[in-house]
Design a protein around this motif. Sequence first.
Motif, PDB file in Angstrom:
ATOM      1  N   TYR A 140      -6.612  -6.839  -0.387  1.00 33.97           N
ATOM      2  CA  TYR A 140      -5.872  -5.724  -0.976  1.00 33.97           C
ATOM      3  C   TYR A 140      -4.771  -6.230  -1.905  1.00 33.97           C
ATOM      4  O   TYR A 140      -4.635  -5.751  -3.027  1.00 33.97           O
ATOM      5  CB  TYR A 140      -5.265  -4.823   0.109  1.00 33.97           C
ATOM      6  CG  TYR A 140      -4.430  -3.726  -0.498  1.00 33.97           C
ATOM      7  CD1 TYR A 140      -5.043  -2.645  -1.111  1.00 33.97           C
ATOM      8  CD2 TYR A 140      -3.052  -3.802  -0.523  1.00 33.97           C
ATOM      9  CE1 TYR A 140      -4.297  -1.650  -1.720  1.00 33.97           C
ATOM     10  CE2 TYR A 140      -2.296  -2.806  -1.126  1.00 33.97           C
ATOM     11  CZ  TYR A 140      -2.924  -1.739  -1.713  1.00 33.97           C
ATOM     12  OH  TYR A 140      -2.178  -0.769  -2.330  1.00 33.97           O
ATOM     13  N   VAL A 142      -3.943   3.232   5.840  1.00 31.89           N
ATOM     14  CA  VAL A 142      -4.540   3.497   7.151  1.00 31.89           C
ATOM     15  C   VAL A 142      -5.530   2.397   7.518  1.00 31.89           C
ATOM     16  O   VAL A 142      -5.549   1.906   8.653  1.00 31.89           O
ATOM     17  CB  VAL A 142      -5.218   4.887   7.172  1.00 31.89           C
ATOM     18  CG1 VAL A 142      -6.024   5.091   8.438  1.00 31.89           C
ATOM     19  CG2 VAL A 142      -4.171   5.975   7.018  1.00 31.89           C
ATOM     20  N   THR A 143      -6.355   1.980   6.569  1.00 34.65           N
ATOM     21  CA  THR A 143      -7.333   0.921   6.829  1.00 34.65           C
ATOM     22  C   THR A 143      -6.646  -0.367   7.241  1.00 34.65           C
ATOM     23  O   THR A 143      -7.038  -1.009   8.209  1.00 34.65           O
ATOM     24  CB  THR A 143      -8.208   0.683   5.582  1.00 34.65           C
ATOM     25  OG1 THR A 143      -8.873   1.895   5.241  1.00 34.65           O
ATOM     26  CG2 THR A 143      -9.221  -0.411   5.832  1.00 34.65           C
ATOM     27  N   ALA A 184       0.834  -1.204   0.000  1.00 28.80           N
ATOM     28  CA  ALA A 184       0.000   0.000   0.000  1.00 28.80           C
ATOM     29  C   ALA A 184       0.871   1.258   0.000  1.00 28.80           C
ATOM     30  O   ALA A 184       0.555   2.236  -0.680  1.00 28.80           O
ATOM     31  CB  ALA A 184      -0.932   0.005   1.204  1.00 28.80           C
ATOM     32  N   ASP A 215       1.360   4.097  -3.015  1.00 26.70           N
ATOM     33  CA  ASP A 215       0.984   5.444  -2.563  1.00 26.70           C
ATOM     34  C   ASP A 215      -0.521   5.532  -2.309  1.00 26.70           C
ATOM     35  O   ASP A 215      -1.183   6.500  -2.674  1.00 26.70           O
ATOM     36  CB  ASP A 215       1.430   6.508  -3.570  1.00 26.70           C
ATOM     37  CG  ASP A 215       1.456   7.898  -2.958  1.00 26.70           C
ATOM     38  OD1 ASP A 215       1.660   8.009  -1.734  1.00 26.70           O
ATOM     39  OD2 ASP A 215       1.249   8.876  -3.705  1.00 26.70           O
ATOM     40  N   SER A 216      -1.066   4.508  -1.673  1.00 30.88           N
ATOM     41  CA  SER A 216      -2.492   4.430  -1.379  1.00 30.88           C
ATOM     42  C   SER A 216      -2.708   4.674   0.113  1.00 30.88           C
ATOM     43  O   SER A 216      -2.761   3.747   0.916  1.00 30.88           O
ATOM     44  CB  SER A 216      -3.028   3.055  -1.783  1.00 30.88           C
ATOM     45  OG  SER A 216      -4.395   2.970  -1.494  1.00 30.88           O
ATOM     46  N   LYS A 217      -2.828   5.944   0.486  1.00 27.39           N
ATOM     47  CA  LYS A 217      -2.972   6.304   1.900  1.00 27.39           C
ATOM     48  C   LYS A 217      -4.246   5.752   2.541  1.00 27.39           C
ATOM     49  O   LYS A 217      -4.193   5.268   3.675  1.00 27.39           O
ATOM     50  CB  LYS A 217      -2.881   7.818   2.065  1.00 27.39           C
ATOM     51  CG  LYS A 217      -1.496   8.349   1.794  1.00 27.39           C
ATOM     52  CD  LYS A 217      -1.428   9.844   1.894  1.00 27.39           C
ATOM     53  CE  LYS A 217      -0.042  10.313   1.465  1.00 27.39           C
ATOM     54  NZ  LYS A 217       0.044  11.760   1.412  1.00 27.39           N
ATOM     55  N   PRO A 218      -5.403   5.807   1.865  1.00 27.55           N
ATOM     56  CA  PRO A 218      -6.610   5.248   2.512  1.00 27.55           C
ATOM     57  C   PRO A 218      -6.463   3.754   2.826  1.00 27.55           C
ATOM     58  O   PRO A 218      -6.847   3.309   3.902  1.00 27.55           O
ATOM     59  CB  PRO A 218      -7.716   5.487   1.487  1.00 27.55           C
ATOM     60  CG  PRO A 218      -7.228   6.612   0.646  1.00 27.55           C
ATOM     61  CD  PRO A 218      -5.739   6.473   0.595  1.00 27.55           C
ATOM     62  N   TRP A 219      -5.913   2.991   1.887  1.00 25.36           N
ATOM     63  CA  TRP A 219      -5.714   1.566   2.145  1.00 25.36           C
ATOM     64  C   TRP A 219      -4.677   1.342   3.233  1.00 25.36           C
ATOM     65  O   TRP A 219      -4.820   0.456   4.074  1.00 25.36           O
ATOM     66  CB  TRP A 219      -5.310   0.829   0.874  1.00 25.36           C
ATOM     67  CG  TRP A 219      -6.476   0.347   0.097  1.00 25.36           C
ATOM     68  CD1 TRP A 219      -6.977   0.882  -1.045  1.00 25.36           C
ATOM     69  CD2 TRP A 219      -7.311  -0.772   0.406  1.00 25.36           C
ATOM     70  NE1 TRP A 219      -8.068   0.173  -1.464  1.00 25.36           N
ATOM     71  CE2 TRP A 219      -8.292  -0.853  -0.591  1.00 25.36           C
ATOM     72  CE3 TRP A 219      -7.320  -1.707   1.427  1.00 25.36           C
ATOM     73  CZ2 TRP A 219      -9.276  -1.829  -0.592  1.00 25.36           C
ATOM     74  CZ3 TRP A 219      -8.296  -2.685   1.434  1.00 25.36           C
ATOM     75  CH2 TRP A 219      -9.261  -2.739   0.429  1.00 25.36           C
ATOM     76  N   THR A 245      -6.981  -2.115  11.190  1.00 24.23           N
ATOM     77  CA  THR A 245      -7.874  -3.272  11.277  1.00 24.23           C
ATOM     78  C   THR A 245      -7.073  -4.538  11.534  1.00 24.23           C
ATOM     79  O   THR A 245      -5.902  -4.643  11.201  1.00 24.23           O
ATOM     80  CB  THR A 245      -8.685  -3.466   9.977  1.00 24.23           C
ATOM     81  OG1 THR A 245      -7.784  -3.657   8.888  1.00 24.23           O
ATOM     82  CG2 THR A 245      -9.586  -2.288   9.718  1.00 24.23           C
TER      83      THR A 245
END
Length: 95
Positions: free
Chosen positions: A61, A46-47, A36, A40-44, A51
């Motif tokens: 993912y 953090v998720t 992630a 460069d996928s910040k929402p993924w 979790t």
Amino acid sequence: MSTTHANHMPPPAARGLIIAAVAWTLAWKGVSLWQAAKDDSKPWFVTLLVTNTLGVLDAVYLFGVSGSRHRRQVSEESVLAVTGEPEQVGHTEET
């Protein structure tokens, strides 16, 4: 002679299962967080960081979201290589 406190240690089989679950989760978590960040996928990121699904969301993912991004990029690069079409300068998105 009775004791007033119970032994709170789980049996050896349960301890082994807990250790295996932790190792399994840490392995999936490490790889998915790394991917992630690389994507460069910040929402993924953090998720996945907050979790704990025993690796299920991490696998989704890695094999679903990130994998489709990688396949799309590879196929575009292979088309450009075969056709010899130069990279479009000044256009960040196709119309």
